[in-house]
Design an enzyme around this catalytic site. Structure first.
Site, PDB file in Angstrom:
ATOM      1  N   ASP A  13       0.655  -1.181  -0.200  1.00 31.57           N
ATOM      2  CA  ASP A  13      -0.040  -0.654   0.283  1.00 31.57           C
ATOM      3  C   ASP A  13       1.214   1.341  -0.104  1.00 31.57           C
ATOM      4  O   ASP A  13       1.926   1.049   0.254  1.00 31.57           O
ATOM      5  CB  ASP A  13      -0.458  -0.152   1.535  1.00 31.57           C
ATOM      6  N   ASP A  72      -7.639  -2.291  14.282  1.00 29.55           N
ATOM      7  CA  ASP A  72      -9.360  -2.540  13.656  1.00 29.55           C
ATOM      8  C   ASP A  72      -8.977  -3.894  12.741  1.00 29.55           C
ATOM      9  O   ASP A  72     -10.154  -4.389  12.110  1.00 29.55           O
ATOM     10  CB  ASP A  72      -9.271  -1.728  12.800  1.00 29.55           C
ATOM     11  N   HIS A  94      -7.201  -4.576  10.471  1.00 27.51           N
ATOM     12  CA  HIS A  94      -7.423  -4.704   9.045  1.00 27.51           C
ATOM     13  C   HIS A  94      -5.550  -5.351   7.865  1.00 27.51           C
ATOM     14  O   HIS A  94      -5.262  -4.937   9.144  1.00 27.51           O
ATOM     15  CB  HIS A  94      -7.073  -2.746   8.288  1.00 27.51           C
ATOM     16  N   GLU A 131      -9.990  -1.685   5.400  1.00 24.20           N
ATOM     17  CA  GLU A 131      -9.631  -1.453   6.558  1.00 24.20           C
ATOM     18  C   GLU A 131     -10.928  -2.743   7.291  1.00 24.20           C
ATOM     19  O   GLU A 131     -12.363  -3.034   5.879  1.00 24.20           O
ATOM     20  CB  GLU A 131     -10.873   0.183   6.770  1.00 24.20           C
TER      21      GLU A 131
HETATM   22  C1  GLP Z   1      -0.298   0.370   8.582  1.00 24.70           C
HETATM   23  C2  GLP Z   1      -0.346  -0.495   7.166  1.00 24.70           C
HETATM   24  C3  GLP Z   1      -0.369  -1.966   7.798  1.00 24.70           C
HETATM   25  C4  GLP Z   1       0.437  -2.621   8.395  1.00 24.70           C
HETATM   26  C5  GLP Z   1      -0.370  -1.707  10.082  1.00 24.70           C
HETATM   27  C6  GLP Z   1       0.510  -1.979  11.890  1.00 24.70           C
HETATM   28  O1  GLP Z   1      -2.120   0.951   8.375  1.00 24.70           O
HETATM   29  N1  GLP Z   1      -0.573  -0.540   5.811  1.00 24.70           N
HETATM   30  O2  GLP Z   1       0.198  -2.436   6.641  1.00 24.70           O
HETATM   31  O3  GLP Z   1      -0.015  -4.050   9.187  1.00 24.70           O
HETATM   32  O4  GLP Z   1       0.512  -0.749  10.017  1.00 24.70           O
HETATM   33  O5  GLP Z   1       1.587  -1.061  11.829  1.00 24.70           O
HETATM   34  P1  GLP Z   1       2.629  -1.500  12.345  1.00 24.70           P
HETATM   35  O6  GLP Z   1       3.102  -2.821  12.207  1.00 24.70           O
HETATM   36  O7  GLP Z   1       3.685  -0.270  12.783  1.00 24.70           O
HETATM   37  O8  GLP Z   1       1.824  -1.440  14.166  1.00 24.70           O
END
Ligand code: GLP
Length: 262
Positions: A67, A136, A138, A143
């Site tokens: 993404d 959440d 995702h 989402e």
């Molecule tokens: C973002 C990314 C996800 C990631 C998530 C969790 O939303 N788009 O790919 O898994 O954050 O982030 P973190 O690893 O910093 O907790």
């Protein structure tokens, strides 16, 4: 779904890196799906160590990132493009033309998304997709309420995700509202899904993903339908799993031929 509970983030990340390295060794021209966020950082530094100290070669590897934020130039310090170059690509030998990250500045987002899907297909599909999970539930930026068969497209972030990702920006106000993300259906076509989840704040999402019903309200729960999904957590992220002891028992008693031997 294989759930592997490790004592801490370091041990979990090293195990994850070994799983990625095994794919790279077995298939030197493998296609890797990559994630951003804090979660895969130690896994990435371990892959860099394998490359520098153990000659793990990435010359023929192709990558696709999950993404990117809409409206951020690749050079923006909070873009996922910057994140990937800073934390991984700068230290590996993946040729630039085989690195794919959604273009947050694309003037025609639907056309770009179709082209991204086409590029994944043309590369032969993703062999291993690295994933984190949002608080959440995702995956990528899919989402809650995302179609479980969605493809790469634009999405609007939830307030919660904008709050969670604010530390990467000056403040919450600066977190873009829109993103381009691989779809849940796109992710599900990866041959292996390797999910990492760390820390107490992920415990609810992990429990709902692994032991809750499959629902678009928790997009990660669709991984229950994947033929080869591996979830590696630390103790904190596993703290709300009802069957944690069973998962530990399974991992400790794998038949020798099924064990991860590195
Ligand atoms: C973002 C990314 C996800 C990631 C998530 C969790 O939303 N788009 O790919 O898994 O954050 O982030 P973190 O690893 O910093 O907790």
């Amino acid at each position: 779904m294989e759930v592997i509970i490790q004592p801490d983030i370091k041990t979990a990340s090293v195990l994850g890196a070994h799983i990625v390295a095994r794919v790279v060794k077995r298939k030197p021209d493998a296609v890797l799906g990559l994630a951003t966020g804090n979660t895969p950082l130690l896994l990435y530094s371990e892959l860099i160590r394998f490359h520098k100290e153990e000659n793990l070669d990435f010359e023929y590897i192709t990558t696709f990132n999950l993404d990117e934020y809409v409206g951020l130039a690749p050079s923006h310090p909070a873009s996922y493009n910057s994140f990937m170059w800073k934390n991984l690509f700068i230290d590996l030998n993946i040729p630039r033309h085989r690195i794919h990250i959604p273009d947050g500045l694309s003037p025609d987002i639907p056309a770009f998304c179709r082209q991204y899907e086409g590029a994944i297909k043309a590369a032969g599909g993703i062999d291993l997709q690295i994933l984190g999970i949002g608080t959440d539930g995702h995956i990528g930026f899919n989402e809650p309420s995302s179609s479980l068969s969605s493809r790469t497209r634009i999405k609007t972030l939830t307030m919660q995700t904008r709050k969670d990702n604010a530390p990467f920006f000056e403040d919450e106000e600066h977190v873009p509202q829109h993103v381009i993300t691989m779809g849940v259906g796109t992710i599900m076509e990866s041959r292996i899904c390797l999910m990492l989840a760390f820390g107490a704040k992920k415990a609810d999402a992990v429990a709902r993903m692994v032991e809750g019903p499959i629902t678009a309200s928790v997009p990660a729960s669709i991984l229950q339908m994947h033929q080869h999904a591996i979830v590696i957590t630390d103790e904190e992220a596993a703290s709300k799993l009802e069957r944690a002891d069973y998962y530990r028992w399974v991992y400790d008693n794998k038949p020798y031929w099924q064990k991860y031997s590195f």
